[in-house]
Design a protein around this motif. Structure first.
Motif, mmCIF file in Angstrom:
data_model
loop_
_atom_site.group_PDB
_atom_site.id
_atom_site.type_symbol
_atom_site.label_atom_id
_atom_site.label_comp_id
_atom_site.label_asym_id
_atom_site.label_seq_id
_atom_site.Cartn_x
_atom_site.Cartn_y
_atom_site.Cartn_z
ATOM 1 N N CYS A 73 61.481 4.648 15.104
ATOM 2 C CA CYS A 73 61.159 3.226 15.159
ATOM 3 C C CYS A 73 60.279 2.823 13.978
ATOM 4 C CB CYS A 73 60.454 2.917 16.484
ATOM 5 S SG CYS A 73 60.029 1.183 16.673
ATOM 6 N N CYS A 76 56.743 1.292 15.824
ATOM 7 C CA CYS A 76 55.753 2.156 16.478
ATOM 8 C C CYS A 76 55.796 3.598 15.987
ATOM 9 C CB CYS A 76 55.922 2.116 18.000
ATOM 10 S SG CYS A 76 57.372 3.010 18.587
ATOM 11 N N ARG A 78 57.804 5.985 16.787
ATOM 12 C CA ARG A 78 58.292 6.967 17.749
ATOM 13 C C ARG A 78 59.743 7.346 17.480
ATOM 14 N NH1 ARG A 78 55.416 4.938 22.414
ATOM 15 N NH2 ARG A 78 57.078 3.403 22.612
ATOM 16 N N CYS A 88 64.016 0.355 20.741
ATOM 17 C CA CYS A 88 63.007 1.366 21.052
ATOM 18 C C CYS A 88 62.315 0.950 22.349
ATOM 19 C CB CYS A 88 62.003 1.408 19.904
ATOM 20 S SG CYS A 88 60.608 2.520 20.163
ATOM 21 N N SER A 89 61.663 1.906 23.017
ATOM 22 C CA SER A 89 60.958 1.551 24.256
ATOM 23 C C SER A 89 59.802 0.586 23.982
ATOM 24 C CB SER A 89 60.460 2.815 24.974
ATOM 25 O OG SER A 89 59.776 3.639 24.076
ATOM 26 N N CYS A 90 59.398 0.437 22.700
ATOM 27 C CA CYS A 90 58.363 -0.548 22.371
ATOM 28 C C CYS A 90 58.959 -1.938 22.197
ATOM 29 C CB CYS A 90 57.603 -0.140 21.104
ATOM 30 S SG CYS A 90 58.453 -0.504 19.544
#
Lengths: 121, 220
Positions: A73, A76, A78, A88-90
Motif C-alpha cells: 500500500c 500505509c 502494509r 488495502c485494509s486501510c
C-alpha cells in the motif's frame, strides 16, 4: 498464446542447469508462477511436455507453485494479499505489486548419473 | 536418488535484460518512448495518425508498429509522413524487447525526440513485456463495455495514461463512463485519463499537451 515459447525457455534453462551439475536425466522442475502472469498452468504443462521431447527434460514432472498477488500500500506501507482492484485494509487503492508476477524456475531434480537402482518415473 | 539443483532463474529474464538495454539506449539518446496498448480495434492506429499529423512539425518522431500480419498500419502512418517500421510477429501476441532493439536500429536515435510503439491489439500479454519504454499508455474504447478494468486489471494498472476513445459513440452504447473510470482509478490511483475521439479530434489538445510535456521531461 505464448506458453510454447515460455516452455521452450524453461527447458533450455533446466537442461543448462542439469549439464552444469553432472548431466543426469531431469526428473522434475519446480516453477514459481504468479497469479498475475498471463500464463495458464495447464497450457504450460502441455507445452512443456512438447518442448521437452528429445532433451534430458523429457518426461520430467513439472511442479507449479502458484504465488498469489501481494500489493504494498502506498498510503500505509502494509503488504497485503489482495486483488488488484481491492483496496488495502486501510482503505487506499492501488499500490506496488510485490508478489504475483513471478515466472521463475526455482529448482530442478536430477537423477544421479550412472544410477543403477534407477528411479521409476 | 535425485539431487536437487537450485536454479532461481526468471524464465523471461532475456526480455528483462533486453528491455533494460533498450531503456539505457533511449535515455542516452534523449528520445522519449511510449508503448501504446489496447484491445484490437480500440483505435491505436487512428490515434497515432492524428497524433503524428499534429506533432510532426514540432517534434522529430518515428513509429514502430506491431501486428501479427499485414503492413496496413505502417502504410497508414507513412501516408502522414511518419518514419515507420512494421514488425510482423507471425502469431506472437505481444511485442518483445529484442524486436524493439532490432527495429530501433533503423533510426538514428540521437536525432529523435519521440518514438511511438504501437503494440499488438491484446488486453493481456503486452502488459507483461517491458520494452524499455518510458511510459505505457492504454487506449480503452467506449464500445468495449465498462467492465474491462475489472477483467484485465494488469494493463490498466501498468498504464501511466488511459485514453478513453470513441466518446462520439457514447450515445449509441450503454457504456457507463463513471463506473469504468472508478474501476480504472481503483487499480491505478495516479492514472491520467483523457476522454477523446481519435476520428473526430475531440479532446485531443489535452492528450497532445500531456505527450509534449512527457517528451520535454524525458529530455530535460
Amino acid at each position: 498464446m505464448h506458453e510454447i515459447g515460455v516452455a521452450q525457455r524453461m527447458v533450455e534453462i533446466a537442461v543448462a542447469a542439469g549439464s552444469a551439475n553432472g548431466g543426469g536425466k531431469i526428473i522434475a522442475l519446480r516453477l514459481l508462477l504468479g497469479t498475475l502472469t498471463c500464463v495458464d498452468p495447464a497450457t504450460l504443462s502441455f507445452a512443456f511436455t512438447v518442448a521437452a521431447r528429445g532433451t534430458p527434460a523429457e518426461g520430467a514432472r513439472l511442479d507449479v507453485e502458484r504465488v498469489a498477488a501481494v500489493l504494498r500500500c502506498a498510503a500505509c506501507g502494509r503488504d497485503e494479499a489482495r486483488e488488484l482492484l481491492t483496496a488495502c485494509s486501510c482503505g487506499a487503492h492501488g499500490g506496488d505489486v510485490v508478489r504475483g508476477r513471478e515466472l521463475r524456475l526455482d529448482a530442478v531434480d536430477l537423477d544421479e548419473p550412472f544410477s543403477t537402482t534407477g528411479s521409476t518415473p | 536418488m535425485t539431487t536437487e539443483v537450485t536454479v532461481a532463474q526468471d524464465v523471461l529474464h532475456d526480455n528483462a535484460r533486453d528491455a533494460a538495454a533498450n531503456r539505457a539506449r533511449f535515455r542516452a539518446a534523449g528520445v522519449y518512448v511510449l508503448n501504446l496498448m489496447s484491445a484490437p480495434g480500440a483505435g491505436k492506429t487512428t490515434l497515432l495518425e492524428r497524433t503524428v499529423e499534429a506533432l510532426k512539425g514540432k517534434l522529430r518522431l518515428a513509429v514502430i508498429t506491431g501486428d501479427i500480419a499485414t503492413t496496413r498500419d505502417a502504410d497508414r502512418l507513412a501516408a502522414h509522413g511518419a518514419r515507420v517500421v512494421q514488425l510482423n510477429t507471425g502469431g506472437a501476441c505481444h511485442i518483445e524487447a529484442h524486436q524493439i532493439a532490432s527495429a530501433a536500429q533503423t533510426f538514428a536515435l540521437d536525432a529523435l525526440e519521440l518514438l511511438l510503439i504501437e503494440n499488438i491489439g491484446n488486453l493481456v500479454c503486452p502488459a507483461e513485456f517491458d520494452l524499455g519504454e518510458h511510459d505505457k499508455v492504454m487506449i480503452y474504447s467506449c464500445t468495449e463495455g465498462h467492465d474491462k478494468p475489472a477483467k484485465y486489471p494488469l494493463m490498466f494498472k501498468e498504464s501511466r495514461a488511459l485514453l478513453l476513445n470513441k466518446i462520439d459513440l457514447l450515445p449509441y452504447t450503454n457504456f457507463d463512463v463513471d463506473a469504468a473510470l472508478a474501476d480504472a482509478r481503483a487499480l491505478n490511483p495516479q492514472v491520467e485519463v483523457f476522454q477523446l475521439s481519435a476520428t473526430q479530434g475531440t479532446g485531443f489538445d489535452a492528450w497532445l499537451g500531456w505527450l509534449e510535456n512527457r517528451v520535454a521531461a524525458a529530455r530535460a
